[in-house]
Design an enzyme around this catalytic site. Structure first.
Site, PDB file in Angstrom:
ATOM      1  N   HIS A  43       2.118  -1.364  -0.248  1.00  0.00           N
ATOM      2  CA  HIS A  43       3.334  -1.696   0.499  1.00  0.00           C
ATOM      3  C   HIS A  43       3.736  -3.140   0.228  1.00  0.00           C
ATOM      4  CE1 HIS A  43       5.391  -2.619   4.509  1.00  0.00           C
ATOM      5  NE2 HIS A  43       6.133  -1.660   3.970  1.00  0.00           N
ATOM      6  N   ARG A  44       4.776  -3.305  -0.567  1.00  0.00           N
ATOM      7  CA  ARG A  44       5.233  -4.629  -1.005  1.00  0.00           C
ATOM      8  C   ARG A  44       4.137  -5.327  -1.816  1.00  0.00           C
ATOM      9  NH1 ARG A  44       7.706  -6.395   4.955  1.00  0.00           N
ATOM     10  NH2 ARG A  44       8.350  -4.281   5.495  1.00  0.00           N
ATOM     11  N   GLU A  70       5.064  -0.580  -4.377  1.00  0.00           N
ATOM     12  CA  GLU A  70       6.340  -0.408  -3.699  1.00  0.00           C
ATOM     13  C   GLU A  70       7.225  -1.624  -3.935  1.00  0.00           C
ATOM     14  OE1 GLU A  70       8.455   0.178   0.613  1.00  0.00           O
ATOM     15  OE2 GLU A  70       6.882  -1.300   0.284  1.00  0.00           O
ATOM     16  N   HIS A  85      12.291  -7.436   0.711  1.00  0.00           N
ATOM     17  CA  HIS A  85      12.417  -6.430   1.762  1.00  0.00           C
ATOM     18  C   HIS A  85      13.613  -6.679   2.666  1.00  0.00           C
ATOM     19  CE1 HIS A  85      11.749  -4.735   5.804  1.00  0.00           C
ATOM     20  NE2 HIS A  85      11.365  -3.673   5.118  1.00  0.00           N
TER      21      HIS A  85
END
Length: 308
Positions: A43-44, A70, A85
């Site tokens: 995630h990121r 991601e 994000h």
């Protein structure tokens, strides 16, 4: 004027359009086959260990066994696809204001790493200070098809040209043909735009369940499904018309919003389930027991240890 005509891959193969398309079909099928196995989605990047969406976060994610990196996408004022994000710069850089109001040169001049050291002194590293915001092109130039990318598109009303720019980039770099990308979004419209541009890209519909303002139970943020307790096979099938999976949150304010039955029903309707963002090992194990097909996590090393 030359008019490009895009044929669905299966149609092109049926018309005998040569070995390269057959190789592409094999790569895409291999990706779909691989997605049936459990996927660790960073995630990121490894954002629990390093500043999100920076080289250190991506490199650590790779070293920790992530299957997908991601990437969240916004666009600069001059049309560059930026990996960040938030739609504003304030949280993760020393800049401020919307990403879309800044040029690429202005965005590249920002410090996207020092905030992490201040927020997480126990994991601080002097090397993180001064980390740059990245463009999609930079990430692809570095990693190519050596990694797989799980890309989130943001609101099409904010960036109506983002979907086309993204698909054209992925096609030009051969990442669709090599089976190297999944695209996700909370926006059904964004996903349907991508699907219309290239039906060979696997898509995942993100959903967010939280209490309704009137106290009547749960609601889904964008209205793409009813509450989990009311979701029907037809609702899952509607998503399966354009996507290969669904990406739900699991809890809201400490309370479960989905359960094992949700996962089973999604599977029964041909959808993968990739919940987000799971960082606690006990919750990871619980979801593994439910049979989810992958998880987003800031700590891919924790999840990798359980999966192994």
């Amino acid at each position: 004027m030359t008019i490009a005509i895009r044929l669905p891959l299966a149609t092109a193969l049926a018309l005998g359009l040569a070995a390269p398309l057959a190789a592409q079909a094999d790569a895409l099928q291999q990706q779909l086959d691989d997605l049936q196995d459990f996927q660790i989605i960073a995630h990121r990047g490894a954002s629990g260990h390093a500043p999100e969406h920076t080289w250190p976060a991506y490199q650590q994610a790779r070293e920790m066994g992530a299957d997908y990196l991601e990437l969240d996408l916004h666009m600069s004022a001059d049309g560059e696809l930026m990996v960040i994000h938030d739609d504003t710069l304030d949280r993760t850089t020393d800049g401020s204001g919307p990403v879309k109001d800044h040029s690429l040169a202005e965005l590249k001049a920002l410090d996207a790493g020092s905030w992490f050291n201040a927020a997480h002194p126990e994991r601080a590293d002097d090397a993180y200070a001064g980390a740059e915001l990245l463009t999609l092109d930079e990430v692809i130039d570095r990693y190519g098809s050596d990694v797989r990318y799980y890309i989130e598109t943001k609101s099409p009303e904010r960036y109506p040209e983002l979907q086309r720019a993204l698909v054209e980039t992925l096609e030009a770099e051969g990442l669709v043909a090599s089976g190297s990308v999944v695209i996700q979004s909370f926006s059904q419209d964004s996903l349907e735009q991508v699907h219309a541009l290239n039906a060979d890209i696997p898509l995942v519909q993100l959903v967010w369940y939280s209490p309704a303002e009137d106290g009547s139970g749960l609601t889904e943020w964008t209205g793409v499904t009813p509450p989990p307790a009311e979701i029907s096979d037809a609702d899952f099938q509607a998503i399966a018309d354009y996507a290969v999976g669904i990406g739900p949150n699991v809890v809201y304010d400490g309370e479960d919003v989905i359960d094992a039955g949700f996962v089973e029903q999604a599977h029964d309707n041909g959808l993968l389930v990739h919940p987000y963002t799971i960082n606690d090992p006990e919750q990871m194990q619980r979801l593994l027991d439910w049979g989810v097909d992958g998880m987003f996590t800031n700590f891919p090393d924790r999840l990798s240890g359980l999966v192994e």
